[in-house]
Each structure stands twice: as structure tokens, then as C-alpha cells.
Design a protein around this motif. Structure first.
Motif, PDB file in Angstrom:
ATOM      1  N   VAL A  56      59.173  -5.102  91.991  1.00  0.00           N
ATOM      2  CA  VAL A  56      60.499  -5.707  91.856  1.00  0.00           C
ATOM      3  C   VAL A  56      60.435  -6.679  90.691  1.00  0.00           C
ATOM      4  CG1 VAL A  56      62.238  -7.149  92.957  1.00  0.00           C
ATOM      5  CG2 VAL A  56      60.998  -5.452  94.301  1.00  0.00           C
ATOM      6  N   VAL A  57      61.385  -6.542  89.788  1.00  0.00           N
ATOM      7  CA  VAL A  57      61.448  -7.392  88.600  1.00  0.00           C
ATOM      8  C   VAL A  57      62.782  -8.125  88.618  1.00  0.00           C
ATOM      9  CG1 VAL A  57      61.419  -7.427  86.072  1.00  0.00           C
ATOM     10  CG2 VAL A  57      60.044  -5.729  87.310  1.00  0.00           C
ATOM     11  N   GLU A  58      62.752  -9.400  88.282  1.00  0.00           N
ATOM     12  CA  GLU A  58      63.977 -10.178  88.140  1.00  0.00           C
ATOM     13  C   GLU A  58      63.962 -10.807  86.759  1.00  0.00           C
ATOM     14  OE1 GLU A  58      66.429 -13.767  90.256  1.00  0.00           O
ATOM     15  OE2 GLU A  58      65.036 -12.578  91.471  1.00  0.00           O
ATOM     16  N   SER A  59      65.104 -10.724  86.069  1.00  0.00           N
ATOM     17  CA  SER A  59      65.154 -11.183  84.682  1.00  0.00           C
ATOM     18  C   SER A  59      66.572 -11.595  84.305  1.00  0.00           C
ATOM     19  CB  SER A  59      64.700 -10.032  83.774  1.00  0.00           C
ATOM     20  OG  SER A  59      64.778 -10.383  82.423  1.00  0.00           O
ATOM     21  N   PRO A  60      66.686 -12.523  83.360  1.00  0.00           N
ATOM     22  CA  PRO A  60      68.023 -12.801  82.808  1.00  0.00           C
ATOM     23  C   PRO A  60      68.540 -11.569  82.075  1.00  0.00           C
ATOM     24  CG  PRO A  60      66.439 -14.492  82.139  1.00  0.00           C
ATOM     25  CD  PRO A  60      65.658 -13.390  82.788  1.00  0.00           C
ATOM     26  N   ILE A  61      69.836 -11.357  82.115  1.00  0.00           N
ATOM     27  CA  ILE A  61      70.437 -10.256  81.360  1.00  0.00           C
ATOM     28  C   ILE A  61      70.648 -10.738  79.931  1.00  0.00           C
ATOM     29  CG2 ILE A  61      72.494  -8.817  81.084  1.00  0.00           C
ATOM     30  CD1 ILE A  61      72.720  -8.730  84.123  1.00  0.00           C
ATOM     31  N   ARG A  62      70.086 -10.012  78.988  1.00  0.00           N
ATOM     32  CA  ARG A  62      70.210 -10.353  77.572  1.00  0.00           C
ATOM     33  C   ARG A  62      71.537  -9.850  77.004  1.00  0.00           C
ATOM     34  NH1 ARG A  62      66.683 -12.184  73.440  1.00  0.00           N
ATOM     35  NH2 ARG A  62      67.410 -11.428  71.447  1.00  0.00           N
ATOM     36  N   THR A  72      70.486  -4.727  90.987  1.00  0.00           N
ATOM     37  CA  THR A  72      71.429  -5.688  91.561  1.00  0.00           C
ATOM     38  C   THR A  72      71.662  -6.796  90.545  1.00  0.00           C
ATOM     39  OG1 THR A  72      70.501  -5.269  93.756  1.00  0.00           O
ATOM     40  CG2 THR A  72      71.875  -7.224  93.511  1.00  0.00           C
ATOM     41  N   ILE A  73      72.920  -7.124  90.318  1.00  0.00           N
ATOM     42  CA  ILE A  73      73.277  -8.190  89.369  1.00  0.00           C
ATOM     43  C   ILE A  73      73.744  -9.404  90.149  1.00  0.00           C
ATOM     44  CG2 ILE A  73      74.836  -8.843  87.497  1.00  0.00           C
ATOM     45  CD1 ILE A  73      74.863  -5.774  86.808  1.00  0.00           C
ATOM     46  N   THR A  74      73.248 -10.576  89.758  1.00  0.00           N
ATOM     47  CA  THR A  74      73.652 -11.832  90.385  1.00  0.00           C
ATOM     48  C   THR A  74      74.077 -12.819  89.305  1.00  0.00           C
ATOM     49  OG1 THR A  74      71.400 -12.699  90.341  1.00  0.00           O
ATOM     50  CG2 THR A  74      72.072 -11.524  92.342  1.00  0.00           C
ATOM     51  N   GLY A  75      74.809 -13.836  89.707  1.00  0.00           N
ATOM     52  CA  GLY A  75      75.242 -14.867  88.769  1.00  0.00           C
ATOM     53  C   GLY A  75      76.397 -14.400  87.899  1.00  0.00           C
ATOM     54  N   GLU A  76      76.840 -15.309  87.043  1.00  0.00           N
ATOM     55  CA  GLU A  76      77.967 -15.009  86.146  1.00  0.00           C
ATOM     56  C   GLU A  76      77.708 -15.609  84.778  1.00  0.00           C
ATOM     57  OE1 GLU A  76      81.711 -16.255  87.739  1.00  0.00           O
ATOM     58  OE2 GLU A  76      81.324 -15.344  89.687  1.00  0.00           O
ATOM     59  N   GLU A 126      74.508 -17.243  83.166  1.00  0.00           N
ATOM     60  CA  GLU A 126      73.566 -17.335  84.297  1.00  0.00           C
ATOM     61  C   GLU A 126      73.329 -15.968  84.951  1.00  0.00           C
ATOM     62  OE1 GLU A 126      72.028 -20.250  85.096  1.00  0.00           O
ATOM     63  OE2 GLU A 126      73.077 -21.010  83.326  1.00  0.00           O
ATOM     64  N   GLU A 127      73.877 -14.914  84.357  1.00  0.00           N
ATOM     65  CA  GLU A 127      73.762 -13.585  84.938  1.00  0.00           C
ATOM     66  C   GLU A 127      72.310 -13.090  84.894  1.00  0.00           C
ATOM     67  OE1 GLU A 127      76.945 -10.002  84.930  1.00  0.00           O
ATOM     68  OE2 GLU A 127      76.111 -10.510  82.976  1.00  0.00           O
ATOM     69  N   ARG A 128      71.851 -12.558  86.042  1.00  0.00           N
ATOM     70  CA  ARG A 128      70.487 -12.052  86.179  1.00  0.00           C
ATOM     71  C   ARG A 128      70.540 -10.653  86.784  1.00  0.00           C
ATOM     72  NH1 ARG A 128      66.614 -15.657  85.365  1.00  0.00           N
ATOM     73  NH2 ARG A 128      65.041 -14.620  86.635  1.00  0.00           N
ATOM     74  N   VAL A 129      69.459  -9.924  86.593  1.00  0.00           N
ATOM     75  CA  VAL A 129      69.337  -8.599  87.180  1.00  0.00           C
ATOM     76  C   VAL A 129      68.026  -8.519  87.957  1.00  0.00           C
ATOM     77  CG1 VAL A 129      68.250  -7.564  85.132  1.00  0.00           C
ATOM     78  CG2 VAL A 129      69.484  -6.110  86.751  1.00  0.00           C
ATOM     79  N   ARG A 130      68.115  -7.859  89.095  1.00  0.00           N
ATOM     80  CA  ARG A 130      66.933  -7.602  89.917  1.00  0.00           C
ATOM     81  C   ARG A 130      66.868  -6.083  90.072  1.00  0.00           C
ATOM     82  NH1 ARG A 130      64.312 -10.678  94.348  1.00  0.00           N
ATOM     83  NH2 ARG A 130      63.359  -9.138  95.713  1.00  0.00           N
ATOM     84  N   PHE A 131      65.691  -5.507  89.834  1.00  0.00           N
ATOM     85  CA  PHE A 131      65.552  -4.055  89.902  1.00  0.00           C
ATOM     86  C   PHE A 131      64.132  -3.662  90.288  1.00  0.00           C
ATOM     87  CE2 PHE A 131      64.633  -5.396  85.600  1.00  0.00           C
ATOM     88  CZ  PHE A 131      63.533  -4.653  85.209  1.00  0.00           C
TER      89      PHE A 131
END
Length: 158
Positions: A72-78, A46-50, A53-58
Motif C-alpha cells: 500500500v502506497v500513500e502519496s500527494p497527488i502531483r 482512493t483519493i482523500t483531501g482537497e 492537500e489531495e492525496r492518493v492511496r493505492f
């Protein structure tokens, strides 16, 4: 032998590693000098933010044939990159930064998120990560030791 080779840690073509920042104490990884980037099995992405500030939860599934112990891992998208698989298929993948503990050394590397259900390993460690002080001996396996028997059995869903 070069100074860099002398200071490198020799690893086997497959090793048990941990992902400390993701809370995964054991995951079996293939060390692949033919692959540029590293990859980990991820699902329910799941991608959140824009923008910045975009992050991914997987969900990250450490075992080959079981959904037990998924985290469950949440991280900024590089980044997002087009990656060509060994079969020649090109797909866009999300890239995150993850910490890997391999043979007593902890490194930080870019990791692409991918569905690795059909692969033999839940994680692949590529050249970008390995160049941080590792040499791969293709004739060896598990030079860092084997995971405890209970962990190995869970990896095979037994």
C-alpha cells in the motif's frame, strides 16, 4: 560522443528495478523511449483531501501474475493528466512522484497510476525518467543483473 552520453549509464530495454520509497525491492520494468511518462500498476485507488492537500492511496502489485507482496502506497497527488496509450486510448491518470533505483542510480520521477493487468510489465519507465542519465540499448536486457531466482519465480506465480 557528447559529454552527456559519456556520463550516461547504459541500460537494457528491460531491467529489474526497485522503488525504495514504496518499499518494493524488485519490480521488472520496461524502459520505453517511445513513452513520455512512466507508469506503474496501481489498483484499489482512493483519493482523500482537497486542492493542494489531495492525496492518493493505492495498492502496487510488483508481480505479473500474482497479488502476493502487494504494498500500500500513500502519496500527494502531483497532477492529473490525459495520457494516450500505445493503442490510442486516452485516459486521465493520477500523477505522483516516486523514487526509482535503476542500475545503481536512484532518481526521482513523475509516475502515472494505471491498470497494467493486460501489459507485459508492471512498470514502464519513459523518457522523462530516462533523461536523468540513462541510454537504452534495445539489443540488451537486464544489464543491472537479474533478480534472485526466487523473485523471478514469484513474478511468474510459481
Amino acid at each position: 560522443m557528447t559529454d552527456k552520453a559519456q556520463s550516461s549509464i547504459v541500460a537494457g530495454w528491460r531491467e529489474w528495478v526497485s522503488l525504495p520509497s514504496a518499499g518494493v525491492p524488485w519490480i521488472k520494468a520496461k524502459l520505453d523511449t517511445g513513452a513520455r511518462s512512466s507508469s506503474v500498476h496501481a489498483y484499489d485507488v482512493t483519493i482523500t483531501g482537497e486542492g493542494s492537500e489531495e492525496r492518493v492511496r493505492f495498492r502496487l502489485q510488483p508481480w505479473q501474475e500474482s497479488r502476493e507482496d502487494a504494498v500500500v502506497v500513500e502519496s500527494p497527488i502531483r497532477d492529473r493528466r490525459h495520457v494516450r496509450s500505445s493503442s490510442g486510448h486516452v485516459e486521465e491518470r493520477i500523477v505522483v512522484i516516486m523514487r526509482i533505483a535503476l542500475l545503481g542510480r536512484e532518481i526521482e520521477t513523475e509516475m502515472t497510476l494505471s491498470n497494467r493487468d493486460e501489459m507485459g510489465f508492471r512498470m514502464l519507465i519513459g523518457r522523462q525518467a530516462l533523461r536523468q542519465g540513462f541510454l537504452v540499448d534495445p539489443a540488451k536486457s537486464f544489464l543491472g543483473g537479474r533478480a534472485p531466482r526466487e523473485v523471478r519465480r514469484r513474478n511468474r506465480n510459481r
